[in-house]
Design an enzyme around this catalytic site. Sequence first.
Site, short mmCIF file in Angstrom:
data_model
loop_
_atom_site.label_atom_id
_atom_site.label_comp_id
_atom_site.label_asym_id
_atom_site.label_seq_id
_atom_site.Cartn_x
_atom_site.Cartn_y
_atom_site.Cartn_z
N GLY A 220 -8.31 4.24 10.24
CA GLY A 220 -8.92 2.94 9.98
C GLY A 220 -8.95 2.52 8.53
O GLY A 220 -9.62 1.54 8.18
N THR A 221 -8.21 3.20 7.66
CA THR A 221 -8.23 2.82 6.24
C THR A 221 -7.65 1.43 6.02
O THR A 221 -8.17 0.65 5.22
CB THR A 221 -7.46 3.83 5.38
OG1 THR A 221 -6.15 4.03 5.94
CG2 THR A 221 -8.18 5.16 5.31
N GLY A 222 -6.57 1.10 6.72
CA GLY A 222 -5.97 -0.23 6.56
C GLY A 222 -6.89 -1.33 7.03
O GLY A 222 -7.02 -2.38 6.39
N CYS A 223 -7.53 -1.11 8.18
CA CYS A 223 -8.49 -2.09 8.71
C CYS A 223 -9.65 -2.27 7.73
O CYS A 223 -10.09 -3.39 7.45
CB CYS A 223 -9.04 -1.62 10.06
SG CYS A 223 -7.80 -1.27 11.31
N THR B 186 -8.69 9.74 7.84
CA THR B 186 -8.26 8.46 7.25
C THR B 186 -8.02 7.39 8.30
O THR B 186 -7.39 6.37 8.02
CB THR B 186 -6.97 8.67 6.44
OG1 THR B 186 -5.96 9.25 7.29
CG2 THR B 186 -7.20 9.59 5.24
N LYS C 263 0.83 -1.20 0.00
CA LYS C 263 0.00 0.00 0.00
C LYS C 263 0.88 1.25 0.00
O LYS C 263 1.69 1.45 0.89
CB LYS C 263 -0.93 0.00 1.21
CG LYS C 263 -1.88 -1.21 1.24
CD LYS C 263 -2.77 -1.22 2.46
CE LYS C 263 -1.99 -1.41 3.73
NZ LYS C 263 -2.86 -1.59 4.92
#
Length: 276
Positions: free
Chosen positions: A216-219, A214, A177
């Site tokens: 919590g974008t990875g979760c 942003t 990412k």
Amino acid sequence: MMTSPPPRILSIAGSDSSGGAGVQADIKTITMLGGYAMTAVTAITAQNTVGVQGIVPVSGAMVLQQITSCIADIGVDGVKIGMLHDEDVIGHVAGALEGVRAPVVLDPVMIATSGAALIAPEAVEALRQRLFPLATLITPNLPELAALAGRPLVSKQDMIDAACDLAEATGTAVLAKGGHRVEEAESERIVDVLIVPGARAVAFDHARIDTPHTHGTGCTLSSAIATLLGHGQPLEHAVRLGRQFVLRAIEQAPGFGAGHGPLGHQSVRSDGSRIS
């Protein structure tokens, strides 16, 4: 008319009391994408948009009980793994998943936004040895990928090379990412790269959204991909649709909090479009 049941998706992750990340973000994402959400909580945190104020880890044995309780009765069609704070939890999670045939999306939560390490070096090695081989997809961000590669990643090509090395070493697909800035010339666009062993690399590109919201974008991305895989989508298409869901959720962020606010999960339809 008969309808098929929703895919059963298990989130193994920490709890975010403010609802922006962790199992709370996963539950929202899984639900909005038409899945049935289950959880195995690995840690309880007191946190909000400006930081983490406290954390209490859950024992590996209790995490194992949560996983086996869900799988033994409800069953599972997809697994998302987030924060695993120590070797004990990692070992118990690996043991619980060794016989599971559902796709597993592993988000290796290793480094905080501040740059601080979230897990000990021996826990990182346990991730490599025990869980990476069980994963269908690993989704590191740039700092996490750099830590796993053991070298700085300055350019997009550095990121691709490190992702290829990780995919080759583990035999597992890697989604690198690129949300953290690398070369200044590339800073206005975000490029994620999917590396599948034995297949061509696939790049996903979009303009950077200028927003602080942003958290919590990875979760959200990892649980979205796990849910879409649970629906039977091929990996590349699941990644593509998962990214679209995250982008729409960022655009629909409610603006809560004084810091990095949560996404607008509930403002996005299961097909990725906005709810008007």
